[in-house]
Motif scaffolding. Structure first.
Motif: not given
Lengths: 149, 711, 235
Positions: B577-579, B698, B701, C216-217, C219-220, C223-224
């Motif tokens: 879910i969170t990588y 990140e 992912m 963070s980004t 995209n991340y 997606q999360v």
């Protein structure tokens, strides 16, 4: 203003937004309280206010008027170390020592709440105190050994 | 006492056009120092002497020190800092390895290269031609901040008559000493450096203290007052050195039955804007790049290059974590290409006694990496877990993996380095009958004081309580070399031992002490000697082990006196879910000669593993506009107690003849094997090869999302 | 005093960080931490009411909150470390209006209301209407946030909370997800994916606007957030 530190009353004359950290270190010469980050992230400045763990770098001194503060200097009983301090010595809980005052206070307050903590509870209780030297393993060991005492 | 502060270049590389002082503070009350005020030479004496204490006409990088201020009011100094205006006319910058090596802009020397090495063993070109299979790979590591919990800080007094005295947080008082001599144009005996209680170093206080000591001393010199210069966390993170980022390219030739026949390695590290210690970091990384394997043909071409960033410097491991990360990832890649398990491929290529390393050093000790590997895989239940995960992963959203790394780390200075250092330790008896150790080695948390006392007590056969340690003060202790390179126990500890044996001989020869004695008798005899005969003192001076040959030109020969050998295993779960990567178990096994102090040794490995987990998964330096953008502990992420796995440490012993009681150096070893073990485990878990650290979620992912997989 | 331009200082765990970094613009502060009337957890048949100075530690120790509003405890337990939790307050967290705050998403799904009081006025406002834009709130300069009211109707719902930070403890969140569910009804809120905490009553994430930043980004985060929504819905 009046504050009680390690059982002794003090009259402090400092600007109200002064950090408790600075008042302790500079006005009261209690240099066991350390500044590691100034942001409340590392816990090296931890003290107890009325028995509760706080980051003294984030406490404006005006908010401790009349409060009772404990620093690392107030932990031992004369020459007699308390169980946590003794365990840190014996089990390698301290390497460079800079995080140690805060870490010991955090461990003490943890044991007040959980006299027989699980490893998870120890990890959580100490998560706000960063140590760069030990990798925490000897610290956990020291806390668990202190419980035995 | 007045308080100092540093005003730093707000731009990047450029010509300093003007320095002006805006109104808002009483400037006439301030001590102001620029390059013009330097009494001697404006360079920090280290290796190439290219870095100034204060930028003069040109500033080479963002946050370079330009102006120093001091005033009795600490808060006013902070305000004054914001009122100094430094106008910089921009010059072109170099931001990347590609730009630097392409020389699109030459910012250092003739070609942006601080140092390069070319190591050759055998004939790789011929060997590649004959190889059955060739595998290539490319690997990258990022910068890492040492993040000692105590920031850099110095207190100085200085004047032309009495000289300069500096007290502070540091690893190497004699490095600081050496740097202040040309700065003030004073003779060595007029510079005195004293190490105080130091809250962690990790290499971050190896060379940088010379800079901040020089700054404090310059302010003291000009003001005539004692000056205290302490960095806050933000300044320390943004302005001081970090681990060199690296890129390594591997080309490996093997036979069908999995024997290494050719290794070609390109190892490049980013030194930032000045040379500092890049040459030596490069050296260590280069020598460790081919690892604990026997390969008849090796070529390693390495370079330390310049970029427009604050200079990088020493950090535990010193080049080896970078090159070993690449190697241990590459070894797994080659194994897979051969359809061999990673452990079998390594077994077929481990170095044995009598075989030679990439530098041609013949291994002259009983090293048994196969056995170490076998034992470690057992302790970590490696095969059981691997099989379990292989079965369960396809049907589970949670991906689990297990991976390992095998590696070695050479302790002490490379090649002829220890001879060049010619370290000395002195021990002296006191009138109280105690023995005081005079050494320049500093206690920075790793246990110097404890271990030296232990070694001395052992060598003298007296009670530990009779041993004292002199504070490392260059006016009283001899130069025992720097507290770096995992040398403090192995090299300097041996000198402590030798000096103590010498002292004992003197005392016995004097007739005051019998051949066998009790602790009390020793103390009495020593006190009597000092009282009635004179000073009782003996020194140990570095002697290289016999039959050690090193050629600085060809970089061939015996690189290190001793290697510690290790196998690390990581077990991970990748969260779908969170990588995020969670490390569930970590086993660290190492052969370190002899364990002198079990608790301290465990502490070194555990602490090093924790720091290396940060290197692998968490500690990302965000660069923006030529400087670190996340210079706060909130945003530069080191692991907390809640983030770390149980770290299970095991030792094997194989005494090293030239270490005290057989000990080898261990301080840096744990830094080397963690990241590749973790990334090998992550590849096992996900089936995806990650070759870059820090491997933040990140990045995980990006490679795990289905759309990216098909690309 | 608020009308005179003083701003209230509660636990100090946000304000003091800015103060030390030299980034605190506002100069006039009045400490309200010592007002005992603002620190309480009261229970009535319909509501649980928290005083604005309720600390995270107070929340973690509250039986009623543990029973009926467990996401508040999860949020409190993951805010900073023990030392921060002992000083930081819920009111301070709300009024500081960081997009990455951990408690607001839980308050949103629990249909909280906030009480805003000035010398002459007093009003209750649904918390969903409190945050308007980045650091802009429906809070007049002479109003003080004094209490938070939670309706006692969610005990039998399914509660789900996940904070995704830069590390397991002592971290600022990259994505924060709170969700409660009963049958087909869902109430979801997310933090760190927009300038203000976002409340949703359907699984449609199109209103979130995550960004690239130092932690963070975009995209991340996106997606999360999607992954967390899917996980929540599959509960």
């Amino acid at each position: 203003m009046q504050i009680r530190v390690n059982g002794v009353d003090h009259s402090i004359d400092a600007p109200p937004m002064s950090r408790l950290l600075d008042v302790l270190r500079e006005d009261l010469r209690l240099t066991g309280v350390k500044e590691g980050c100034g942001e409340g992230e590392c816990g090296a400045c931890s003290v107890l206010i009325d028995g509760e763990l706080v980051n003294s770098c984030l406490v404006p001194v005006l908010q401790v008027e009349g409060a009772s503060i404990t620093t690392i200097e107030g932990v031992a009983n004369g020459d007699k170390l308390n169980a946590v301090q003794q365990a840190f010595l014996e089990y390698g809980g301290a390497q460079c020592g800079i995080c140690t005052p805060g870490m010991i206070l955090a461990a003490m307050t943890l044991l007040d709440q959980y006299p027989n903590p699980s490893l998870e509870q120890i990890k959580e209780g100490l998560a706000g105190n960063l140590c760069r030297c030990t990798g925490y393993m000897r610290i956990f060991e020291a806390v668990m050994q202190a419980v035995q005492e | 006492m007045i308080y100092g502060a540093t005003v730093r270049n707000p731009a990047r590389r450029g010509k300093i056009r003007s320095i002006s002082f805006d109104p808002g503070v009483p400037w006439d009350e301030f001590t102001i120092v620029t390059a013009k005020d330097i009494p001697g030479k404006n360079y920090v004496a280290l290796i190439l002497n290219d870095q100034p204490f204060l930028a003069d006409e040109i500033t080479a990088h963002g946050e370079e020190a330009v102006v120093l201020l001091a005033h009795p009011d600490r808060y006013l100094v902070e305000k004054a800092r914001t009122l100094v205006r430094i106008e910089v006319e921009p010059l072109p910058c170099v931001d990347s390895l590609e730009d630097s090596l392409a020389k699109t802009q030459v910012i250092w020397g003739d070609d942006n290269i601080f140092k390069s090495y070319l190591m050759n063993k055998g004939d790789v070109d011929q060997a590649f031609a004959a190889a059955d299979l060739i595998v290539e790979g490319e690997y990258e590591t990022g910068a890492q901040e040492q993040l000692y919990i105590e920031n850099n800080g110095m207190i100085a007094v200085a004047n032309p008559e009495e000289g300069v005295t500096v007290w502070g947080s540091m690893q190497c008082p004699y490095y600081v000493h050496k740097a202040l001599i040309p700065l003030f144009n004073l003779p060595p005996e007029k510079i005195r450096i004293i190490q105080m209680e130091t809250g962690g170093g990790f290499g971050g206080k190896e060379e940088y203290p010379s800079m901040i000591a020089g700054h404090a001393a310059l302010l003291a010199w000009k003001s005539g007052k004692p000056v205290k210069l302490i960095y806050d966390r933000a300044e320390d993170m943004i302005a001081t050195t970090k681990r060199h980022p690296s890129r390594t390219r591997h080309r490996t030739g093997v036979t069908h039955d999995g024997k290494l026949v050719a290794m070609e390695i390109e190892f490049d590290i980013d030194g930032g804007a000045y040379a500092t210690l890049s040459a030596v970091v490069l050296s260590r990384g280069t020598i460790h790049a081919a690892g604990p394997y026997s390969c008849p043909n090796v070529r390693i071409r390495s370079r330390a290059f310049a970029t427009t960033y604050p200079p990088h410097g020493a950090f535990r491991g010193f080049g080896a974590p970078q090159s070993i990360f690449a190697l241990e990832r590459q070894m797994n890649k080659v194994a897979a290409a051969l359809n061999l398990s990673p452990e079998e491929f390594r077994r077929r290529n481990f170095l044995h006694e009598g075989q030679s390393t990439a530098t041609g050093q013949v291994i002259r000790e009983k090293v048994d990496l196969e056995d170490l590997l076998f034992r470690t895989l057992e302790l970590s239940h490696f095969h059981h877990h691997r099989e379990t995960f292989d079965r369960a992963n396809p049907g589970s959203p949670l991906k689990r993996g297990i991976g390992f790394a095998t590696f070695m780390h050479g302790a002490g200075f490379t090649g002829s380095g220890e001879v060049a250092l010619s370290s000395v330790v002195t021990v002296e008896a006191t009138i109280e009958g105690t023995v005081r150790i005079l050494a320049a080695s500093t206690e920075i948390g790793q246990g110097t004081n404890t271990i030296f006392s232990q070694i001395a007590a052992d060598a003298l056969q007296i009670d530990y309580s009779l041993i004292e340690l002199a504070q490392p003060d260059t006016s009283t202790v001899p130069n025992s070399g720097p507290t770096v390179a995992s040398r403090t126990v192995m090299v300097v500890g041996k000198l402590v031992e030798a000096a103590c044996i010498g002292l004992k001989q003197i005392l016995i020869s004097s007739g005051l002490l019998a051949q066998t004695y009790t602790s009390e008798e020793f103390a009495e005899a020593a006190a009597e000697y000092v009282e009635n005969i004179g000073p009782l003192r003996a020194s140990g001076e570095y002697q290289p082990p016999p039959n050690v040959f090193w050629n600085d030109e060809t970089y061939q020969g015996d690189a290190y006196g001793a290697y510690a050998w290790a196998v690390y295993v990581a077990m991970v779960t990748v969260d779908p879910i969170t990588y995020e990567v969670r490390i569930d178990d970590f086993v660290a096994m190492q052969e370190i000669g002899k364990v002198i102090h079990p608790v301290l040794a465990m502490g070194q490995i555990e602490g090093g593993v924790a720091q290396a987990i940060g290197f692998a998964l968490y500690e990302r330096v965000a660069w923006k506009n030529g400087r670190m953008a996340n210079g706060q502990m909130t945003n530069y992420i080191m692991p907390t107690s809640a983030d770390l796995p149980p770290i299970r440490v095991f030792f094997a012993e194989n005494p090293y003849a030239y270490g005290p009681s057989g000990a080898k150096g261990i301080g840096e070893l744990p830094m080397d094997g963690v990241a590749p073990a973790i990334l090998n485990a992550i590849e096992h878990a996900t089936g995806v090869a990650f070759n870059q650290i820090p491997l933040v979620p990140e990045l995980v992912m990006e490679s795990l999302l289905p759309r990216n997989r098909h690309a | 005093m608020l009308a005179e331009g003083y701003r209230p200082l509660a636990g100090g765990t946000d304000v003091m960080v800015l103060f030390e970094a030299g980034k605190l613009v506002h100069k006039k502060w009045i400490s309200i931490r010592e007002i005992p009337e603002l620190r309480y957890i009261d229970v009535s048949p319909e509501h649980v009411i928290l005083g604005a100075l309720t600390t995270y530690t107070d929340v973690r120790r509250s039986e009623i909150l543990s029973k009926e509003f467990p996401l508040l405890l999860q949020a409190a337990a993951q805010t900073g470390g023990i030392a921060t939790q002992n000083r930081g307050t819920i009111g301070g967290n709300i009024a500081n209006a960081s997009p990455a705050a951990d408690t607001p998403p839980a308050l949103l799904v629990y249909d909280a209301e906030v009480e805003l009081v000035s010398q002459k006025t007093s009003r209750w406002l649904p918390y969903t209407q409190f945050h308007k834009a980045y650091k802009v709130m429906d809070l007049a300069s002479d109003e003080l946030l004094t209490s938070i009211r939670l309706p006692r109707r969610f005990e039998n719902w399914q509660h789900f909370y996940r904070k995704v930070g830069t590390r397991r403890a002592q971290a600022i969140s990259k994505v924060c997800f709170a969700g409660i569910r009963q049958g087909d009804q869902i109430r979801v809120a997310l933090g760190s994916v927009a300038p203000i905490p976002i409340f949703l009553e359907s699984p449609d994430l199109s209103s979130i606007t995550p960004i690239d930043d130092i932690r963070s980004t975009a995209n991340y985060r996106l997606q999360v957030a999607k992954n967390l929504m899917a996980e929540f819905l599959s509960y």
